[in-house]
Design an enzyme around this catalytic site. Structure first.
Site: not given
Length: 389
Positions: A192-194, A198, A201, A286-290
């Site tokens: 998931q990404t917004r 990079h 990722h 990952g780190r600090d997701h959402a």
């Protein structure tokens, strides 16, 4: 293949005679305009992405989600999916009646069977779901923009919202499941990404791909806050990366049409459950997701999975630490694998990169692949030109 959340993939799209009957009926029904998030939600519910939800939440489910992170029947669910009565609408709605739900272009998208109309305390919702009432949080801003009365009940979709973007990448849960089966994948990890992709990722995705059969890159293209990079630019970055650096037989790119909630740990669970409905067996967290700003701890989205029995969630989270390029190692690494100090690491924040791009500076190749950097540079060149007239 993994079962849908709750055991059954919901389908609330009207077919043939039912659709014809509803089309004839809607002219006689009271109407309710949907905002951008609600428009995305009605489609997500109808196609099964939000299974087991069959409509917008009634009071019992809403309260249970806020207090227990579960639906009223006990199934894990962490994000309220609700429909608000708008200013000037609401008094005419009666429980037990149908309401025509109207999309952004004035078209009737579907029908709500109104089971419950209930007032809510939105500040309490913000405290419990977003863990803050700070008005600088985009989720709090959204809550302040909607009404204090929610309308609950099952929906039926008559027609899908008009989509003019990403048609080649728009797959419903049933379609991703067919795709995975055709590829022979049993285990699939979702990403998931917004944000634009990079190297960090890419590193996470390829580490995960060492473990499972296939990777589904699933960028969120619904409503985001204004300062995020537009979805079409982000998708262009992903396409460039797929063409040059990803094995085609083991990767797939499709869009996730939901709105961003910025709810941090609760949204991490939500993202995992809906990807399970798309057929994914694993989910990268990952780190600090959402997260957004400093509202959540960097690993809160990992810790929240410990609140649930793994068999209730069913989809397997794959937790990753912060990753970076280490000049001494000469490759991507994380604090778990690299013995060198931060002076050797190339790890830029999203804010820092946006500032560099806005100044016309190319991010270093250790942070972003050149093909991706050039797409982002071109976007910022056009944006700066428009802003400067």
């Amino acid at each position: 293949m993994i079962r849908a959340h709750g055991g059954k993939l919901v389908h609330r799209v009207a077919e043939e005679k039912e659709r014809e009957s509803l089309v004839r009926l809607v002219d006689s029904l009271p109407r309710l305009p949907l905002n951008e998030r609600e428009t995305a939600d009605i489609e997500m519910i109808a196609i099964g992405a939000m299974s087991p939800l069959e409509g917008f939440m009634n009071r019992e489910d809403y309260v249970s989600v806020l207090d227990l992170k579960r639906l009223a029947k006990g199934l894990p669910w962490t994000i309220p999916v609700v429909l608000s009565a708008k200013e000037g609408h609401g008094d005419e709605f009666r429980e037990g009646e149908k309401i025509a739900l109207v999309g952004p272009e004035g078209e009737v998208l579907g029908v709500l069977d109104l089971e419950e109309k209930f007032a809510v305390d939105k500040e309490q919702e913000a405290e419990k779901v977003l863990l803050t009432t700070d008005e600088s949080h985009p989720g709090v801003q959204y809550l302040k923009s909607i009404g204090d009365v929610y309308l609950g009940g099952p929906i039926t979709l008559i027609q899908r919202p008009k989509h003019r973007r990403f048609e080649d990448f728009r797959l419903d849960p049933r379609e991703t499941r067919v795709l995975f089966k055709a590829k022979g994948w049993e285990t699939i990890v979702a990403f998931q990404t917004r944000n634009p992709i990079h190297r960090a990722h890419e590193y996470l995705q390829k580490c995960a791909l060492e473990v499972v059969d296939g990777l589904l890159v699933h960028p969120l293209v619904g409503q985001t806050r204004g300062e995020d990079i537009p979805a079409d630019v982000r998708m262009e970055c992903y396409r460039a990366l797929f063409e040059n650096y990803y094995p085609r037989t083991r990767t797939a790119l499709s869009i996730f049409p939901a709105a961003m909630r910025y709810a941090g740990p609760r949204e991490a669970i939500f993202h995992a459950l809906v990807r399970k409905n798309y057929g994914c067996s694993h989910m990268i967290v990952g780190r600090d997701h959402a997260g957004v700003g400093n509202f959540y701890g960097p690993f809160d989205a990992h810790y929240i999975f410990g609140e649930f029995d793994r068999y209730e969630i069913d989809i397997t989270p794959m937790f990753f630490d912060n990753s970076f390029f280490c000049r001494t190692c000469g490759n991507m690494a994380s604090s778990k694998t690299c013995p060198h100090g931060s002076a050797d690491h190339v790890a830029l924040s999203g804010t820092k990169v946006r500032e560099m791009l806005a100044r016309g500076e190319m991010p270093p190749p250790e942070f972003t692949r050149p093909e991706v950097a050039e797409i982002l540079m071109e976007y910022y060149r056009k944006r700066n030109k428009e802003q400067n007239g």
